[in-house]
Design an enzyme around this catalytic site. Structure first.
Site, short mmCIF file in Angstrom:
data_model
loop_
_atom_site.label_atom_id
_atom_site.label_comp_id
_atom_site.label_asym_id
_atom_site.label_seq_id
_atom_site.Cartn_x
_atom_site.Cartn_y
_atom_site.Cartn_z
N HIS A 80 0.80 -1.22 0.00
CA HIS A 80 0.00 0.00 0.00
C HIS A 80 0.83 1.27 0.00
CE1 HIS A 80 -3.84 -1.85 1.54
NE2 HIS A 80 -4.21 -1.02 0.58
N ARG A 132 -4.45 -1.86 -15.42
CA ARG A 132 -4.56 -3.15 -14.71
C ARG A 132 -5.85 -3.13 -13.89
NH1 ARG A 132 1.42 -2.48 -14.29
NH2 ARG A 132 2.37 -4.43 -14.96
N ARG A 134 -7.32 -3.63 -19.57
CA ARG A 134 -7.16 -5.08 -19.56
C ARG A 134 -8.23 -5.68 -18.64
NH1 ARG A 134 -1.60 -7.42 -17.39
NH2 ARG A 134 -2.40 -6.80 -15.37
N ASN A 177 6.85 -8.94 -18.30
CA ASN A 177 7.01 -9.40 -16.91
C ASN A 177 6.70 -10.89 -16.82
OD1 ASN A 177 7.29 -6.67 -16.58
ND2 ASN A 177 5.29 -6.37 -15.65
N ARG A 228 8.84 -14.43 -11.05
CA ARG A 228 9.10 -12.99 -11.07
C ARG A 228 9.09 -12.36 -9.68
NH1 ARG A 228 3.70 -10.55 -14.01
NH2 ARG A 228 4.06 -8.64 -12.87
N CYS A 287 3.69 -3.61 -22.72
CA CYS A 287 3.31 -2.96 -21.46
C CYS A 287 4.01 -3.58 -20.27
CB CYS A 287 1.80 -2.98 -21.28
SG CYS A 287 1.12 -4.65 -21.29
C1 PEP Z 1 3.29 -8.37 -17.87
O1 PEP Z 1 3.13 -9.54 -17.52
O2 PEP Z 1 4.30 -7.96 -18.46
C2 PEP Z 1 2.25 -7.37 -17.59
C3 PEP Z 1 2.32 -6.16 -18.10
O3 PEP Z 1 1.23 -7.72 -16.76
P1 PEP Z 1 1.36 -7.85 -15.18
O4 PEP Z 1 2.67 -7.26 -14.77
O5 PEP Z 1 0.19 -7.13 -14.62
O6 PEP Z 1 1.30 -9.32 -14.99
MG MG Z 2 1.19 -10.28 -16.90
#
Ligand code: PEP
Ligand code: MG
Length: 572
Positions: A190, A298, A334, A456, A467, A504
Site C-alpha cells: 500500500h 490493470r 485489460r 514481466n 518474477r 506494457c
Molecule cells: C506483464 O506480464 O508484463 C504485464 C504487463 O502484466 P502484469 O505485470 O500485470 O502481470
Molecule cells: Mg502479466
C-alpha cells in the site's frame, strides 16, 4: 556512515534528517477506575470516538481530492470499524465490567482483535488487523491528547517506520516529507503505491537493520532509484549525492521539454509512448509526464482492497472517468488478471502449488460469467466516452481468445437489446505473455486488432524464473536472447497480419532496450509515468533505420551479459 539496501519502491533522491516513527508504545497510566468514574470514562470514550470519526472523515475527503476516491476508500473502511455494532459495545463493556479507563479499554479490545487477525494465514485479513490497530491508536491518542505523526514533522524529514499505514501515508505533507523508509513492504505494498502516486522517493523492505541502525534527527541520504540508504554519510558520499540530487532535479526539469512533443525517432518515425495505470490517481501523473494515452489499465486493482466484487456501475464510473480524462488519447483496459501474485481474497480461490501456472486471469473469467460479464458491460458502456480498447490477459490458445471474443459479442447483443449506446467497433487486443502465444502469434493475430507484449510474465514463463522471487531476480531480465527473439517474432507476426503491437511489461520503459524495440518495429511503448519523458528523449536520439540495423546484431548475441554490454555501448 552506514549503508543499507532495500527495495527501491519509488524513484528520486532525498537528503534530509531522519524522523523515527517507532511503533507507538503509548503509556496508559492508572488503568483501573472506580465505580464512580465509569460514567466519566464512557463520556470520554464517546467524545474520542466522535473526534476520530471527524478526523477520519476529513482525511477521507482530503485523500479523495489529492489521490482519488479509490485511495480514500481505506478511510471509509476505518469509519466503518468505528460504527461496528460489536466494537463499540466491546469498548464500553471493558469500562463497565472490567473497570478499565477508556484508553486501556480501547487498547485491550484492539489488541484482542489485532492478535486474532494477525494469526490468520490470509494476507488480506492480516491487513485488516492493522486497520483495526490504526483506528484504535487514533482513538487512544485522542484520549491521551497525543499528537499524530503529522504534528511532529518539521521540514525536510525522511520518515522511518516499521510500516506505514495508508492513513499515515496520506497524511504526509509532501512539502516537508522528502522520502520514507520502511522495514517491511514490497513494491506493491500500500505505502509503496501511495509513494509513487505522491511522487516522493521510498525504499521499503529494509529489514530489521533499519530500525536497529536508525536514530532520530541524524543526516540521511535516500536513493529511491537504487534502493540504497546512507545514515550519517561521510563527506564524499554527501558531496556525491548533492551532485546526484541536483542532476536528478535538473534532469527532470530538462525532460519536461518532451512533455508536449509527439513521441518520435530523430527522423520523425512516430510511435506511441503511453502509461501504465492501476487506479484513477495514476491518470494525472501520466498526463503530467507527457503520456500519449494508457497502454495498460490493470483493472484488477479495482477488485482489491474491498470485500466484494465491484459492480458493473462502479466499474463503469471508473472506466468512464479515465476515458473522459484522456479525451481522444487511447486507453487500453485489460480485463481482470487475478491470480499469480495478485490474490483477491473474497473470491476464495483455493491455494495452489503453482499459482502463476494456475487458475488465473482469462482462465477464471471464461468460467465465471458473474465476474466477466459485468466487466465487459461496464467497458463497452464506457467506450461511449472516449477512445477505449479492450485487452484480454494470459491468452495461451486460439480457443481461449475466441471464447473471450464470443463473450464480448454476447454482451454486445445484450446491451444493444437494452438500448445502451457503445462503440460497436471497439478495438480488441490481447496480451502476449506466454511463449505458446508467441509461437502461434500468426493465428492469434487474425483474431485481434492489436497485441501488447507483457514481458514481466513472458520472461517468467520463458526462462522459468518466478518474477517475485528475490533470490533469482537477476535471471528475470529482458536481455535474455530467448526473450529478445520472442519479442521480435511477435512484432513480425503482428505486422505480417497488419495489426499494431505494443509492450506494457517493464521492459517497455527500459532505456537500454529502446533501440532494439524501435528497430524491431514496436508501435507502442507503455510504462509507469516516471519513465515516459526519458523514453521520449532517447527515442528522439535514434534514427529508425539506424536502430533497425542493430536488430540483427543484437539477436545474434548468445548471452545476457553480451546483450547488456552491447546495448550499453549503444547508449547515446
Ligand atoms: C506483464 O506480464 O508484463 C504485464 C504487463 O502484466 P502484469 O505485470 O500485470 O502481470
Ligand atoms: Mg502479466
Amino acid at each position: 556512515m552506514i549503508l543499507i539496501e532495500g527495495i527501491a519502491a519509488s524513484p528520486g533522491i532525498a537528503i534530509g534528517k531522519t524522523l523515527l516513527k517507532k511503533e507507538e508504545n503509548i503509556e496508559i497510566n492508572k488503568e483501573n477506575i472506580t465505580e464512580n468514574e465509569i460514567e466519566n470514562e464512557l463520556e470520554k470514550l464517546h467524545s474520542a470516538l466522535d473526534d476520530a470519526k471527524e478526523s477520519l472523515e476529513e482525511l477521507r475527503q482530503d485523500t479523495a481530492e489529492k489521490l482519488g476516491d479509490e485511495k480514500a476508500e481505506i478511510f471509509a473502511a476505518h469509519l466503518m470499524i468505528l460504527d461496528d455494532p460489536e466494537v463499540i459495545p466491546a469498548f464500553e463493556n471493558k469500562i463497565k465490567d472490567d473497570k478499565l479507563n477508556a484508553a486501556a479499554a480501547v487498547k485491550s479490545v484492539v489488541d484482542q482483535y489485532a492478535a486474532m487477525f494477525a494469526a490468520m494465514d490470509d494476507e488480506y485479513l492480516r491487513e485488516r488487523g492493522s486497520d483495526i490497530k490504526d483506528v484504535g491508536m487514533r482513538v487512544i491518542k485522542n484520549l491521551l491528547g497525543v499528537n499524530t505523526i503529522s504534528d511532529q514533522i518539521e521540514d525536510n524529514v525522511v520518515i522511518i517506520a516499521e510500516d506505514l499505514t495508508p492513513s499515515d501515508t496520506a497524511q504526509l505533507d509532501t512539502d516537508k516529507v522528502l522520502a520514507f523508509l520502511t522495514k517491511e513492504g514490497s513494491r506493491t505494498s500500500h505505502s509503496a503505491i501511495m509513494a509513487r502516486s505522491l511522487g516522493i522517493p521510498a525504499v521499503v523492505g529494509l529489514g530489521t537493520e533499519l530500525l536497529e541502525k536508525a536514530e532520530n534527527g541524524i543526516e540521511i541520504i535516500v536513493d529511491g532509484n537504487s534502493g540504497k540508504i546512507y545514515f550519517e554519510p561521510d563527506q564524499t558520499t554527501l558531496d556525491d549525492y548533492k551532485v546526484k540530487l541536483a542532476d536528478y532535479e535538473a534532469e527532470l526539469e530538462r525532460l519536461l521539454s518532451y512533455k508536449d512533443q509527439k513521441a518520435a525517432s530523430k527522423d520523425g518515425y512516430e510511435v506511441e509512448v503511453v502509461g501504465n495505470m492501476g487506479n484513477l490517481a495514476d491518470v494525472d501523473p501520466i498526463l503530467e509526464n507527457g503520456g500519449e494515452g494508457v497502454g495498460l489499465f490493470r483493472s484488477e486493482f479495482l477488485y482489491m482492497d474491498r470485500d466484494q466484487l465491484p459492480t458493473e456501475e462502479e466499474q463503469f464510473e471508473v472506466y468512464k472517468e479515465v476515458a473522459e480524462k484522456m479525451g481522444e488519447r487511447p486507453v487500453v483496459i485489460r480485463t481482470l488478471d487475478v491470480g499469480g501474485d495478485k490474490d483477491i481474497p473474497y473470491l476464495d480461490f483455493p491455494a495452489e502449488m503453482n499459482p502463476f501456472l494456475g487458475y488465473r486471469a482469462i482462465r477464471v473469467c471464461l468460467e465465471r460469467d458473474d465476474i466477466f460479464k459485468p466487466q465487459l458491460r461496464a467497458l463497452l458502456r464506457a467506450s461511449n466516452y472516449g477512445n477505449l480498447k479492450i485487452m484480454f490477459p494470459m491468452i495461451s490458445s486460439v480457443r481461449e481468445l475466441l471464447a473471450a471474443k464470443s463473450k464480448l459479442a454476447e454482451v454486445k447483443t445484450e446491451l444493444e437489446k437494452e438500448g445502451h449506446k457503445f462503440n460497436q467497433n471497439i478495438e480488441v487486443g490481447m496480451m502476449i505473455e506466454i511463449p505458446a502465444a508467441v509461437m502461434i502469434a500468426d493465428h492469434l493475430a487474425k483474431e485481434v486488432d492489436f497485441f501488447s507484449i507483457g514481458t514481466n510474465d513472458l520472461i517468467q514463463y520463458t526462462v522459468a524464473v518466478d518474477r517475485t522471487n528475490e533470490k533469482i531476480a537477476k535471471m528475470h531480465t529482458p536481455y535474455h536472447p530467448a526473450v529478445l527473439r520472442l519479442i521480435k517474432q511477435t512484432i513480425s507476426a503482428a505486422h505480417e497480419a497488419g495489426i499494431w503491437v505494443g509492450m506494457c511489461g517493464e521492459a517497455a520503459g527500459d532505456e537500454l532496450l529502446l533501440p532494439f524495440l524501435l528497430g524491431a518495429g514496436l508501435d507502442e511503448f507503455s510504462m509507469s509515468a516516471v519513465s515516459i519523458l526519458k523514453i521520449k528523449e532517447i527515442l528522439s536520439q535514434w534514427e529508425k533505420s539506424e536502430a533497425e540495423s542493430e536488430v540483427a546484431e543484437i539477436l545474434a548475441l548468445s548471452t545476457v551479459a553480451e546483450v547488456k554490454d552491447y546495448l550499453t555501448k549503444l547508449k547515446k
